[in-house]
Design an enzyme around this catalytic site. Sequence first.
Site, short mmCIF file in Angstrom:
data_model
loop_
_atom_site.label_atom_id
_atom_site.label_comp_id
_atom_site.label_asym_id
_atom_site.label_seq_id
_atom_site.Cartn_x
_atom_site.Cartn_y
_atom_site.Cartn_z
N SER A 23 13.86 -42.88 -13.88
CA SER A 23 12.65 -42.08 -13.72
C SER A 23 12.22 -42.22 -12.26
CB SER A 23 11.55 -42.59 -14.65
OG SER A 23 10.37 -41.85 -14.43
N GLY A 58 9.98 -42.48 -9.36
CA GLY A 58 8.59 -42.73 -9.01
C GLY A 58 8.40 -42.13 -7.62
N HIS A 68 -15.48 -9.45 -0.21
CA HIS A 68 -14.51 -10.43 0.28
C HIS A 68 -14.65 -11.77 -0.45
CE1 HIS A 68 -13.17 -13.67 3.05
NE2 HIS A 68 -12.16 -12.85 3.24
N ARG A 81 -3.03 -1.52 -6.42
CA ARG A 81 -2.27 -2.76 -6.30
C ARG A 81 -2.57 -3.62 -7.51
NH1 ARG A 81 -5.89 -4.59 -1.25
NH2 ARG A 81 -7.83 -4.86 -2.36
N MET A 88 -5.64 -7.46 8.06
CA MET A 88 -5.13 -6.62 9.13
C MET A 88 -6.01 -5.39 9.24
SD MET A 88 -1.10 -7.11 8.73
CE MET A 88 -1.23 -6.61 7.04
N TYR A 93 13.36 -34.05 -17.40
CA TYR A 93 11.94 -33.82 -17.68
C TYR A 93 11.08 -34.19 -16.47
CZ TYR A 93 11.46 -38.88 -18.23
OH TYR A 93 11.45 -40.22 -18.00
N ASN A 127 5.97 -41.13 -5.85
CA ASN A 127 4.93 -41.57 -4.91
C ASN A 127 5.49 -42.67 -4.01
OD1 ASN A 127 3.40 -39.89 -6.47
ND2 ASN A 127 2.23 -41.52 -7.46
N ARG A 141 -3.33 2.97 8.49
CA ARG A 141 -3.62 1.82 7.63
C ARG A 141 -2.48 0.82 7.62
NH1 ARG A 141 -4.66 4.37 1.86
NH2 ARG A 141 -5.92 2.49 1.60
N ARG A 187 6.22 -48.94 -18.57
CA ARG A 187 6.61 -49.65 -17.35
C ARG A 187 6.07 -51.07 -17.39
NH1 ARG A 187 4.48 -47.64 -11.63
NH2 ARG A 187 2.55 -48.56 -12.40
N ARG A 192 1.47 -47.16 -17.89
CA ARG A 192 1.30 -48.28 -16.95
C ARG A 192 0.58 -49.42 -17.65
NH1 ARG A 192 -0.62 -43.77 -12.91
NH2 ARG A 192 -1.36 -43.18 -14.96
N GLY A 223 -8.21 -7.45 3.86
CA GLY A 223 -9.05 -7.51 5.05
C GLY A 223 -8.46 -8.27 6.23
N CYS A 233 8.18 -39.33 -12.73
CA CYS A 233 6.86 -39.71 -13.22
C CYS A 233 5.83 -39.85 -12.09
CB CYS A 233 6.93 -40.99 -14.04
SG CYS A 233 7.45 -42.41 -13.08
N LYS A 263 0.83 -1.19 0.00
CA LYS A 263 0.00 0.00 0.00
C LYS A 263 0.87 1.25 0.00
CE LYS A 263 -3.74 -0.73 2.33
NZ LYS A 263 -4.32 -1.08 3.63
P1 ADP Z 1 -7.55 -2.63 3.42
O1 ADP Z 1 -6.12 -2.98 3.42
O2 ADP Z 1 -8.38 -3.55 4.22
O3 ADP Z 1 -8.08 -2.36 2.05
P2 ADP Z 1 -7.33 0.22 3.74
O4 ADP Z 1 -6.21 0.72 4.54
O5 ADP Z 1 -7.17 0.28 2.29
O6 ADP Z 1 -7.67 -1.25 4.22
O7 ADP Z 1 -8.58 1.08 4.22
C1 ADP Z 1 -9.90 0.63 4.32
C2 ADP Z 1 -10.82 1.58 3.58
O8 ADP Z 1 -10.69 2.92 4.05
C3 ADP Z 1 -10.56 1.64 2.12
O9 ADP Z 1 -11.79 1.70 1.44
C4 ADP Z 1 -9.80 2.90 1.94
O10 ADP Z 1 -9.96 3.43 0.66
C5 ADP Z 1 -10.41 3.80 3.00
N1 ADP Z 1 -9.44 4.80 3.45
C6 ADP Z 1 -8.22 4.55 3.95
N2 ADP Z 1 -7.58 5.71 4.21
C7 ADP Z 1 -8.42 6.71 3.86
C8 ADP Z 1 -8.31 8.14 3.87
N3 ADP Z 1 -7.21 8.76 4.28
N4 ADP Z 1 -9.36 8.84 3.43
C9 ADP Z 1 -10.48 8.21 3.01
N5 ADP Z 1 -10.64 6.90 2.97
C10 ADP Z 1 -9.62 6.14 3.39
MG MG Z 2 -7.67 -1.09 0.78
MG MG Z 3 5.82 -47.35 -7.91
#
Ligand code: ADP
Ligand code: MG
Ligand code: MG
Length: 927
Positions: free
Chosen positions: A810, A812, A486, A364, A127, A897, A814, A116, A664, A608, A125, A877, A48
């Site tokens: 070769s 095997g 999610h 990302r 952390m 191979y 397993n 963040r 084989r 086989r 989601g 194999c 991030k």
């Molecule tokens: P995650 O890693 O779970 O996506 P984020 O750190 O991206 O968590 O933040 C969660 C939400 O909060 C995201 O939708 C992000 O865009 C929003 N957010 C984070 N920082 C800000 C900010 N400074 N202003 C407005 N929205 C924010």
């Molecule tokens: Mg985010």
């Molecule tokens: Mg065998």
Amino acid sequence: MSVDPPTGSASGRATVSPLMAATVKRVHYFGDGHAEGAGLGKEILGGKGSGLAEMTALGIPVPPGFTIETSVCLDYLRTGNLDGVRPEVEEALARVERSTGRKFGDASNPLLVSVRSGARSSMPGMMDTILNLGLTRAAMAGLAASAGERFALDCRRRFLQMYSGIVLEIPREEFEEFLTRRREEKGAKFDSELSAEDLRWVVDRYEEVVRRRGASFPDDPREQLWGAIGAVFRSWNNPRAKEYRRLYRIPEEWGTAVNVQAMVFGNRGERSATGVAFTRDPATGEKKFYGEFLANAQGEDVVAGIRTPHPLAADGSGKSLEETMPAAYAELVRVRDLVEKSFRDMQDLEFTIEEGRVYLLQTRNGKRTGFAAVRVATDMVAEGLISEKEAVLRVEPEQLVQLLAPVFPAKEKEAAVQGGRLLARGLPAGPGAACGRIAFTADRAVEMARKGDPVVLVRVETSPEDSAGMHAAVGILTTRGGITSHASVVARGMGKTCVVGAGEITVDERRHELRARNLTAKEGDFLSVDGTAGDVLLGQLPTQPSEVLRVLVDGTLPPEKSPLFASFQRLLEWADGSRRLGVRANADTPTDARVARLFGAEGIGLCRTEHMFFGENRIVAVRQMIVADSEADRRKALAKLLPMQREDFIGIFREMGERPVTIRLLDPPLHEFLPHEDAAVKKTAEELGITAEKLRERVRSLAEANPMLGHRGCRLGITYPEIYETQVRAIFEAAAAVRREGLRPSPEVMIPLVGTKGEFDRLKIMVDETARLVAGETGDAVPYRVGTMIEIPRAALRAAEIAANCDFFSFGTNDLTQMTYGYSRDDAASFLPAYIELGILPDDPFGTIDQPGVGELVSIATERGRAAKPGLKVGVCGEHGGDPRSITFFHGAGLDYVSCSPFRVAVARLAAAHAALSKETAASSTA
Ligand code: ADP
Ligand code: MG
Ligand code: MG
């Protein structure tokens, strides 16, 4: 998952001492078109932080802030102390204040920030993030005065809940309850309909919850900030994050960065919004701007499925961003082009619009389906954005499996719809067709799957706690959430069939049933989920081959009608140009051989012969051979088998042309061919013209205490030489026959289960002798090779002497794994899961090769074998031949191979290219 460039030290600058901290920069400011961290990369800034720095440097509007790098997390987790970075954080915070013209903790014009998390590789989601931090009681007054009371209260209630949850560890639900109650009292569907007065009430209740818990909510902004920074660092070690790292093999020692960033507000009225966007369609890879937004909302609202979001691009509904805020949409399109050019990969963006102004909050590499991965990679080569080698590395080998996944045949599906079995239409989130029994909780899904049932996990929405259940399921269905929820993100990553947002369905968790359109289904009932179309049907539907298979294997779809197929082929051709390892297939029949060849197998690594013995008209002859009392009788039965085996081999040689075919000789113990139940014994005895008593006697005499370690493999060939002789004769007669057709077959005779030089040498003489005899009869000497499987540890150790007379080895793997560990593969299910859970074993050694142990035997045998016999061909194999991680190891061990099932040949070709290319990049970056 994205491929990270290799780095010298996994922990970045984790070893900096507190004294040196003052001189080494560990807090990196970004804002106003300038980013101190630009170019430092994900290892130091986290994904991030790195994305924010790069976007800022590109001139993309990003709210100012700073990143506290990952090494600080590791220090903090060790020492519990953040003093070392305090001066740097203060300095960076002052710059954010200057940039925004607001003061942190100020009563009249307060600066609010988000705190963040952000690890090197995205862990969606897993952390924590806290929004609206700095909103003290005093700041509330200022914010209300400048931006309205309702808005200030909305920010405050979100802040109270997030901070309390993450820092004070008070469960979310304790707060949520009041919000829900107020909505119900007011007959409001959404939070956005609540008035300032309602929110005031909610905020008061929230503060009560904190008091009742005996916690004290800090009202000092700096105390809030440091509390949040520490908590976000600690969230690296929360159980969800740990579980996620285990599943995705993310090293514990990476740590997370913390990003502190000025807040922008999407909840500031109808000209404000929050949303997410993909620069291309993450399901198909098509180059179109794809995403969703919600007006007057903040942060996660759009992915939490609270309200149904609207699309970005105009769709005629009049509700899209393009139609409602055209200027903001145009700005996003500009950003989209910039980030794609700069990051050279499909991006997943988070944005917020505050009173018409667009801000980017995250970029990302977007998670995508296998279809999209292949399409985006090949398209980007065509667009001149990336090289062919990069394209190859952009697709995870395992993702190709999705392109081969089955679909529901159109006719059957239509009939089911006409028959009133369509439960709901949702959003297609993970392609493919899946049919399984309904489970309403992750735990039930895991239980049912353990019993061997295919499971469809049905949830209102999923959360990280559902991971194990999602893994266990063949399909996932949620009734809420959009294509960025999610469930969608995780299902795409796992390559699971998934439908989300099927809002017509009501899930009744208490009664374990779901209802929609007057239909009801209970836990355990069958559900068919079409993740490509988004349809959910009651009952079981048959499935049909994927588009790629219809072009390649069935020939029912012309190649020019499938751009997907063209991309698939192109990518694999590039992969072939980069790999060193050969790829063969395990194939026992001409049909398998054909599929293998169509998928690009360069030969057969394991054919086989025992499977051929089970054919309807053969098993009788096989049994006659087994019950025979004398060698003469045995030879009589074998003479009946000879022409049939010859035909099998002719069919395979014809398919494979001059590609090598490793055959084989008979491997399993003979009793596997005899019936064991009483009725079957009687019937078979009749067929064989002997008494049931005699057959029973033979079954008894062949029974073994440990068949796996018993009379099988080359031990059979040595004690009943006529069996192997017949097989070898069939091979050479078949080869001679196809040579008369003008083909040039390359038979390779493979002796199984060799443990000693004596065994191999004796059988090698027999093969050479038989070859000579057949050559004399046909007048044509067929070129051939003779080799052995290495599947007994002793053979691996004594490889030098065995190799002396041998053309190839070769592995095997397993059997080699069974015998190295002393685990019976068929019985290991009773303890292996516990071993993996307890961390005694990192993985199932039958799924991915045990590199330190079994792998060492592979390396030893390869080195010793080649030293004794230069040019010895060495392959694999076992089932590991189709496992990408094992393939990386085999590449490194210098094998020639791998051989895998025909349907994994494409995966293996790509994995072999990855192995070669990542070695290449590793070598050039250390050079
Ligand atoms: P995650 O890693 O779970 O996506 P984020 O750190 O991206 O968590 O933040 C969660 C939400 O909060 C995201 O939708 C992000 O865009 C929003 N957010 C984070 N920082 C800000 C900010 N400074 N202003 C407005 N929205 C924010
Ligand atoms: Mg985010
Ligand atoms: Mg065998």
